[in-house]
Design a protein around this motif. Structure first.
Motif, short mmCIF file in Angstrom:
data_model
loop_
_atom_site.label_atom_id
_atom_site.label_comp_id
_atom_site.label_asym_id
_atom_site.label_seq_id
_atom_site.Cartn_x
_atom_site.Cartn_y
_atom_site.Cartn_z
N GLY A 102 1.73 2.08 43.95
CA GLY A 102 0.45 1.74 44.56
C GLY A 102 0.14 2.59 45.77
N LEU A 103 -1.14 2.89 45.98
CA LEU A 103 -1.54 3.65 47.17
C LEU A 103 -1.14 2.93 48.44
CD1 LEU A 103 -5.11 5.01 46.28
CD2 LEU A 103 -3.06 6.36 46.82
N GLU A 104 -1.15 1.59 48.39
CA GLU A 104 -0.77 0.80 49.56
C GLU A 104 0.66 1.11 50.00
OE1 GLU A 104 -3.67 -1.71 47.08
OE2 GLU A 104 -2.10 -0.22 46.76
N TYR A 105 1.51 1.44 49.04
CA TYR A 105 2.92 1.71 49.35
C TYR A 105 3.11 3.07 50.02
CZ TYR A 105 3.95 -2.23 46.21
OH TYR A 105 4.03 -3.45 45.61
N VAL A 106 2.20 4.01 49.74
CA VAL A 106 2.26 5.30 50.41
C VAL A 106 2.10 5.11 51.92
CG1 VAL A 106 1.17 7.57 50.66
CG2 VAL A 106 1.38 6.53 48.39
N ASP A 107 1.13 4.30 52.30
CA ASP A 107 0.90 4.01 53.72
C ASP A 107 2.07 3.24 54.32
OD1 ASP A 107 -1.58 5.22 53.53
OD2 ASP A 107 -2.63 3.34 53.12
N PHE A 108 2.62 2.29 53.55
CA PHE A 108 3.74 1.47 54.03
C PHE A 108 4.96 2.34 54.31
CE2 PHE A 108 7.55 -1.12 52.95
CZ PHE A 108 7.45 -2.08 53.95
N ALA A 109 5.27 3.25 53.41
CA ALA A 109 6.43 4.13 53.58
C ALA A 109 6.27 5.02 54.80
CB ALA A 109 6.65 4.98 52.33
N GLU A 110 5.07 5.53 55.01
CA GLU A 110 4.81 6.40 56.16
C GLU A 110 4.89 5.62 57.46
OE1 GLU A 110 4.05 9.50 58.57
OE2 GLU A 110 4.34 9.66 56.41
N ARG A 111 4.30 4.43 57.47
CA ARG A 111 4.24 3.63 58.69
C ARG A 111 5.60 3.04 59.05
NH1 ARG A 111 1.05 0.39 56.78
NH2 ARG A 111 2.33 -1.46 56.47
N ARG A 112 6.30 2.52 58.06
CA ARG A 112 7.55 1.81 58.32
C ARG A 112 8.76 2.74 58.40
NH1 ARG A 112 9.59 -3.09 60.26
NH2 ARG A 112 11.80 -3.08 59.71
N PHE A 113 8.78 3.75 57.53
CA PHE A 113 10.00 4.57 57.40
C PHE A 113 9.77 6.04 57.77
CE2 PHE A 113 10.31 1.10 54.25
CZ PHE A 113 11.37 0.41 54.82
N HIS A 114 8.56 6.38 58.09
CA HIS A 114 8.23 7.75 58.51
C HIS A 114 8.67 8.78 57.46
CE1 HIS A 114 7.27 5.97 62.35
NE2 HIS A 114 8.48 5.48 62.42
N ARG A 115 8.41 8.43 56.21
CA ARG A 115 8.74 9.36 55.15
C ARG A 115 7.61 9.40 54.12
NH1 ARG A 115 13.53 7.93 51.14
NH2 ARG A 115 12.73 9.92 50.38
N LYS A 116 7.54 10.51 53.43
CA LYS A 116 6.50 10.69 52.43
C LYS A 116 6.91 10.05 51.11
CE LYS A 116 3.80 14.23 50.03
NZ LYS A 116 3.58 15.69 49.85
N ALA A 117 5.97 9.32 50.53
CA ALA A 117 6.18 8.75 49.20
C ALA A 117 5.22 9.43 48.23
CB ALA A 117 5.95 7.25 49.21
N VAL A 118 5.67 9.67 47.02
CA VAL A 118 4.85 10.32 46.00
C VAL A 118 4.19 9.24 45.15
CG1 VAL A 118 4.87 11.89 44.03
CG2 VAL A 118 6.40 12.30 45.97
N TYR A 119 2.88 9.35 45.02
CA TYR A 119 2.10 8.35 44.29
C TYR A 119 2.20 8.59 42.78
CZ TYR A 119 -2.11 5.61 43.02
OH TYR A 119 -3.00 4.70 42.48
N THR A 120 2.74 7.59 42.06
CA THR A 120 2.91 7.70 40.61
C THR A 120 2.37 6.44 39.95
OG1 THR A 120 5.18 6.86 40.84
CG2 THR A 120 4.89 9.26 40.68
N PRO A 121 1.05 6.30 39.88
CA PRO A 121 0.47 5.11 39.26
C PRO A 121 0.69 5.10 37.76
CG PRO A 121 -1.23 6.74 39.64
CD PRO A 121 0.03 7.28 40.26
N ASN A 122 0.46 3.94 37.14
CA ASN A 122 0.44 3.90 35.69
C ASN A 122 -0.72 4.76 35.19
OD1 ASN A 122 2.68 2.35 35.26
ND2 ASN A 122 1.58 0.42 35.01
N TYR A 123 -0.64 5.21 33.97
CA TYR A 123 -1.59 6.20 33.48
C TYR A 123 -1.75 6.09 31.97
CZ TYR A 123 2.91 8.31 32.57
OH TYR A 123 4.19 8.51 32.16
N VAL A 124 -2.75 6.80 31.46
CA VAL A 124 -3.02 6.83 30.03
C VAL A 124 -2.51 8.16 29.47
CG1 VAL A 124 -4.83 6.75 28.26
CG2 VAL A 124 -5.06 5.38 30.35
N MET A 125 -1.81 8.09 28.35
CA MET A 125 -1.29 9.30 27.73
C MET A 125 -2.45 10.16 27.20
SD MET A 125 1.94 8.93 28.17
CE MET A 125 2.85 10.04 27.09
N ASN A 126 -2.26 11.48 27.25
CA ASN A 126 -3.31 12.40 26.80
C ASN A 126 -3.77 12.12 25.37
OD1 ASN A 126 -3.25 13.74 29.25
ND2 ASN A 126 -1.83 15.32 28.55
#
Length: 371
Positions: A144-168
């Motif tokens: 979730g995008l919300e977790y990207v902010d949480f990781a940056e704010r709480r742990f000062h590290r970058k998280a890579v956003y990997t949402p669920n997706y539709v296969m080509n």
């Protein structure tokens, strides 16, 4: 020799159809991406509670043992943990800690929609275990995008956003010509009480009361008792134009989506994360009307399509407003474009494989590890 990835995740092995959800489907897709990229994927099934606590413990012990054996057998293997934390936190922590002690690279992917809430609700021991995993994993992926902010704010590290997706292979051109003489509502996914399918039916009945003709389609695996309950509710609501199709191949779901107007998703599932069904509906231009569960609000990115509470009259109100204002086409094209831009295989594959490749390239050689 192909690089090995030890992939700990739920993929639905042995689960009945009505229990297969977005978590299992998403992890199956990740496994497919890794395999197609040329990695040798060693599958370790996440234990499930479906058959009771003792069975869960037995599965957990076997999973941990398989991870250790796989790490020792291939000193260059990467450990990839699809994390669901909460009751799984101790096992996940043990796996990541063991891999680090054996000098293996690790990936932790935070899935499900409870990461931040669970972190705030549980005690110090739980938070310490989560801190250890979220800080020390070599790479952190988040659903979730919300977790990207949480990781940056709480742990000062970058998280890579990997949402669920539709296969080509599931993508088709946009179809906008959908007559509005009958308002077609659809729900597909896991058909269970926590998904509040009753609200889907009540929404259709409310629209009928307001003078609209509707057709409602419910697709997905279910327990027979729950289907009978829903059929009884439909009769009580005098809702005749409804079809319960059960588990279907994606080709059937695709055909329904290309005709549907609204995807009604009133889920109250505690562990709701990024719904595969929501993403797939948007990919076909079906306008979602959703609850606040999981990442629904950030995925849809239109506050007026998000409903607080579980009152069917509110869901019907959102749909009626769109019909009355003649804005269905604009919303349909918006969600179609948003899904194509953010939630397709090409978009997410790059993030997953880029992260994994960077770690594999920097994996310590076996000789150095032995020393």
């Amino acid at each position: 020799m192909r690089k090995a990835i030890i992939f700990y995740a739920p993929v639905g092995t042995g689960l009945p159809p009505h229990m297969l959800g977005g978590g299992e489907k998403g992890c199956r897709r990740t496994r497919e991406i890794l395999t197609e990229a040329g990695y040798a994927v060693v599958m370790v099934d996440k234990p499930v509670m479906a058959n009771g606590i003792m069975r869960y413990i037995s599965m957990a012990v076997k999973a941990y043992a398989k991870v250790i054996c796989s790490l020792l057998a291939d000193r260059g293997a990467l450990l990839y943990v699809a994390g669901f934390y909460e009751k799984n936190v101790v096992l996940e922590w043990l796996m990541l800690t063991t891999a680090r002690l054996l000098k293996h690279r690790t990936v932790y992917e935070a899935r499900s929609g409870r990461l931040i809430k669970a972190y705030s609700e549980y005690g110090g021991i739980y938070r310490s275990l989560m801190d250890s995993m979220l800080k020390k994993a070599d790479a952190l992926l988040v659903q979730g995008l919300e977790y990207v902010d949480f990781a940056e704010r709480r742990f000062h590290r970058k998280a890579v956003y990997t949402p669920n997706y539709v296969m080509n292979r599931s993508l088709l051109p946009y179809v906008g010509d959908r007559p509005m003489d009958t308002i077609r509502l659809v729900y597909f996914g896991r058909v269970a009480g926590s998904k509040r399918i009753d609200v889907v039916l009540k929404t259709a009945a409310e629209l009928n009361k307001r003078g609209y003709k509707t057709w409602t389609t419910v697709i997905g695996g279910y327990q027979e008792d729950y289907r009978k309950e829903l059929e009884g509710l439909a009769r009580g609501l005098r809702l005749h134009d409804v079809a319960f199709l059960g588990q279907q191949k994606f080709e059937t779901i695709r055909d329904e989506l290309q005709k549907a107007h609204f995807f009604v998703f009133p889920s109250q599932e505690k562990m709701e994360g990024h719904s595969n069904s929501l993403t797939e509906a948007m990919t076909f231009g079906v306008v979602p009307v959703v609850s606040t569960a999981g990442f629904n609000a950030s995925i849809v990115s239109k506050p007026e399509l998000v409903v607080e509470g579980i009152d069917a009259r509110r869901y019907a109100g959102v749909i009626e407003r769109i019909i009355r204002e003649g804005t269905w086409g604009a919303y349909s094209r918006f969600v179609y474009a948003r899904a194509r831009e953010n939630y397709t295989e090409d978009r997410v594959r790059e993030n997953i494989l880029g992260t994994v490749a960077a770690l594999v390239q920097t994996q310590m050689p076996a000789k150095a590890q032995a020393n």
